[in-house]
Structures are given as structure tokens and as C-alpha cells.
Scaffold this motif. Structure first.
Motif, PDB file in Angstrom:
ATOM      1  N   ALA A  69      -5.540  -0.418   3.829  1.00 58.88           N
ATOM      2  CA  ALA A  69      -4.495  -1.444   3.890  1.00 58.88           C
ATOM      3  C   ALA A  69      -4.990  -2.706   4.583  1.00 58.88           C
ATOM      4  O   ALA A  69      -4.698  -3.830   4.141  1.00 58.88           O
ATOM      5  N   ASN A  70      -5.750  -2.539   5.654  1.00 60.97           N
ATOM      6  CA  ASN A  70      -6.255  -3.691   6.396  1.00 60.97           C
ATOM      7  C   ASN A  70      -7.257  -4.492   5.577  1.00 60.97           C
ATOM      8  O   ASN A  70      -7.236  -5.733   5.588  1.00 60.97           O
ATOM      9  N   ALA A  86      -2.871  -6.269   3.194  1.00 62.71           N
ATOM     10  CA  ALA A  86      -1.580  -5.939   2.588  1.00 62.71           C
ATOM     11  C   ALA A  86      -0.416  -6.518   3.381  1.00 62.71           C
ATOM     12  O   ALA A  86      -0.531  -6.828   4.567  1.00 62.71           O
ATOM     13  N   ASP A  87       0.707  -6.631   2.689  1.00 64.88           N
ATOM     14  CA  ASP A  87       1.928  -7.121   3.328  1.00 64.88           C
ATOM     15  C   ASP A  87       2.778  -5.983   3.880  1.00 64.88           C
ATOM     16  O   ASP A  87       3.602  -6.205   4.770  1.00 64.88           O
ATOM     17  N   PHE A  88       2.569  -4.783   3.332  1.00 64.74           N
ATOM     18  CA  PHE A  88       3.384  -3.652   3.782  1.00 64.74           C
ATOM     19  C   PHE A  88       2.655  -2.347   3.487  1.00 64.74           C
ATOM     20  O   PHE A  88       1.980  -2.209   2.469  1.00 64.74           O
ATOM     21  N   MET A  95      -0.301  -4.612   9.418  1.00 69.43           N
ATOM     22  CA  MET A  95       0.891  -5.175   8.797  1.00 69.43           C
ATOM     23  C   MET A  95       2.095  -4.282   9.077  1.00 69.43           C
ATOM     24  O   MET A  95       1.917  -3.180   9.588  1.00 69.43           O
ATOM     25  N   PRO A  96       3.309  -4.719   8.781  1.00 67.07           N
ATOM     26  CA  PRO A  96       4.467  -3.833   8.941  1.00 67.07           C
ATOM     27  C   PRO A  96       4.234  -2.533   8.195  1.00 67.07           C
ATOM     28  O   PRO A  96       3.763  -2.533   7.055  1.00 67.07           O
ATOM     29  N   ALA A  97       4.559  -1.409   8.852  1.00 66.80           N
ATOM     30  CA  ALA A  97       4.300  -0.098   8.258  1.00 66.80           C
ATOM     31  C   ALA A  97       5.470   0.833   8.516  1.00 66.80           C
ATOM     32  O   ALA A  97       6.100   0.788   9.572  1.00 66.80           O
ATOM     33  N   VAL A 136       0.848  -1.186   0.000  1.00 66.19           N
ATOM     34  CA  VAL A 136       0.000   0.000   0.000  1.00 66.19           C
ATOM     35  C   VAL A 136       0.883   1.235   0.000  1.00 66.19           C
ATOM     36  O   VAL A 136       1.761   1.386   0.859  1.00 66.19           O
ATOM     37  N   LEU A 137       0.652   2.109  -0.973  1.00 66.01           N
ATOM     38  CA  LEU A 137       1.407   3.359  -1.080  1.00 66.01           C
ATOM     39  C   LEU A 137       0.505   4.511  -0.657  1.00 66.01           C
ATOM     40  O   LEU A 137      -0.549   4.751  -1.252  1.00 66.01           O
ATOM     41  N   ASP A 138       0.933   5.229   0.359  1.00 65.92           N
ATOM     42  CA  ASP A 138       0.133   6.294   0.952  1.00 65.92           C
ATOM     43  C   ASP A 138       0.813   7.645   0.794  1.00 65.92           C
ATOM     44  O   ASP A 138       1.864   7.896   1.388  1.00 65.92           O
TER      45      ASP A 138
END
Length: 228
Positions: free
Chosen positions: A66-67, A71-73, A136-138, A5-7
């Protein structure tokens, strides 16, 4: 498949930091789109954006996107303010996985390498909503200071923004072991293999002799060239 996920930080009515004729919301979207374009060159990557235009999205909704995607990241890009200079990154200051720490270590280092001689403000932790509420890892990155004249001069350069994006992508590539897609031009195996050719038109000439001279020069360099 790796879901990333790109934020792009801020957006819409929330401009984020402002300084030296720049708006954080515009810079973050620019960088995020560059990251997405570069990531698209790799196999097995599912890219999810929280926003692709200038709109306001609540912090909780960014995490929810993302949730829901499982997502993985989660990667959130920001520009700093407050009179400092340089680059820093953040993970959640509560309980985080060992993977989160490892990803921060790798990505932080690659960004610093890509942006050149910039101050390393360190790998930090904070209670930011997008870090706290994601499952997820963020990672959240703060890429230079918008209110610092020297930093802002770099942020006004498309080439520098591409370097910033490249650093993020190189970090993701190393963190997740991503592999580049096979290029079409690398499929040349033998004379029976059909090759994809690209036609390039160099220019038009009123004097045929000039056109013929250019054709001959190109042929000497190994290019196919004809006058049409």
C-alpha cells in the motif's frame, strides 16, 4: 483517481481462524474479490490487491504494498473467532487522521446495513500491524465469527458474502464520493443512435408449435423474438 488497496486476511500456510468447516483465508479472499468486482463498476478507482490467490504474505509486506502504491485507503477483511457473534471494525489505536475516523464511521454503518440484523460489536481501535504500518487511512473489518454455528451458516452462503462485500463497497462509495460508470444500455438517445443489442437464446424445441407459442408470448411482452 482513488487508489484503494484490498487486503484479504491470512493466506497460504496461515489459514487464519478455523471453524464449522470453514477457513478464514478462503472467506476473506472470496469477499475481497467480490469487493473488487463491485468497485470496478465505479469511475476513477485504482484497485490494488495484496493477494488474489492462496499465498502467505507477511503483515509488513501488506502495508508495504500500500505504501509503495501511495494508496489513498487500505482495507483489510477478516473473519472473527472466539465465541462471539456479529460485526466490528478497527482503526489504529495511535495517532490517526480525522479522515480515518470519518471513513470508519461511514463504512462501518454501511456494512451493518447490508448484512441485516447482526450484532454491532462497535467501532474499535487496535495496534494491528497493517493499521500501524500503513501511511494512509486504514480500516480492518471482522465479519462475523467462524466458530459460531449461526454466524458460520451465514458465511457459507455466497449471497451473504456478496452482502458483506456490497456493504464495504457502499461505504467506500460514500466515503470517497465514487460515481458509477455510465452503462452502455443508457446510451439510447434517438433513432439515429446505434443501440447495442444482446442476443439471448431461450431454448430449443422439437415441436415448432411450442416454439411459435413462446415467440408470440415474448412479442406480447415487448421483446424481439424469432425462430432460427
Amino acid at each position: 483517481m482513488v487508489k484503494i488497496v484490498l487486503d484479504a486476511g491470512h493466506g497460504g500456510t496461515d489459514s487464519g481462524a478455523v471453524g464449522n468447516g470453514l477457513l478464514e483465508k478462503n472467506l476473506t479472499l472470496n469477499i475481497i474479490k467480490k469487493i473488487g468486482n463491485l468497485l470496478a463498476e465505479y469511475e476513477g478507482v485504482d484497485i490494488i490487491y495484496t493477494r488474489t490467490d492462496d499465498r502467505f504474505i507477511e503483515l509488513s509486506e501488506r502495508a508495504a504494498i500500500a505504501n509503495r502504491a501511495d494508496a489513498d485507503f487500505f482495507l483489510s477483511v477478516h473473519i472473527n473467532a472466539g465465541g462471539g457473534t456479529g460485526f466490528e471494525s478497527y482503526i489504529y489505536n495511535g495517532n490517526v487522521s480525522s479522515a480515518t475516523i470519518a471513513y470508519q464511521n461511514v463504512i462501518h454503518a454501511e456494512i451493518l446495513k447490508a448484512i441485516g440484523n447482526m450484532t454491532d460489536r462497535g467501532k474499535k481501535r487496535a495496534n494491528y500491524a497493517v493499521l500501524r504500518e500503513t501511511n494512509m487511512p486504514a480500516l480492518l473489518t471482522e465479519n462475523l465469527f467462524i466458530d459460531n454455528v449461526n454466524d458460520a451458516a451465514k458465511l457459507k452462503s455466497e449471497q451473504f458474502l456478496l452482502q458483506v462485500a456490497h456493504g464495504h463497497v457502499e461505504g467506500l462509495v460514500k466515503a470517497f464520493g465514487l460515481k458509477k460508470k455510465a452503462a452502455a444500455s443508457q446510451t439510447k438517445t434517438d433513432t439515429n443512435t446505434k443501440e447495442k443489442l444482446y442476443r439471448v437464446q431461450v431454448g430449443a424445441f422439437t415441436d415448432r408449435e411450442n416454439a411459435e407459442r413462446l415467440v408470440e408470448e415474448l412479442k406480447k411482452k415487448g421483446y424481439q423474438a424469432i425462430i432460427i
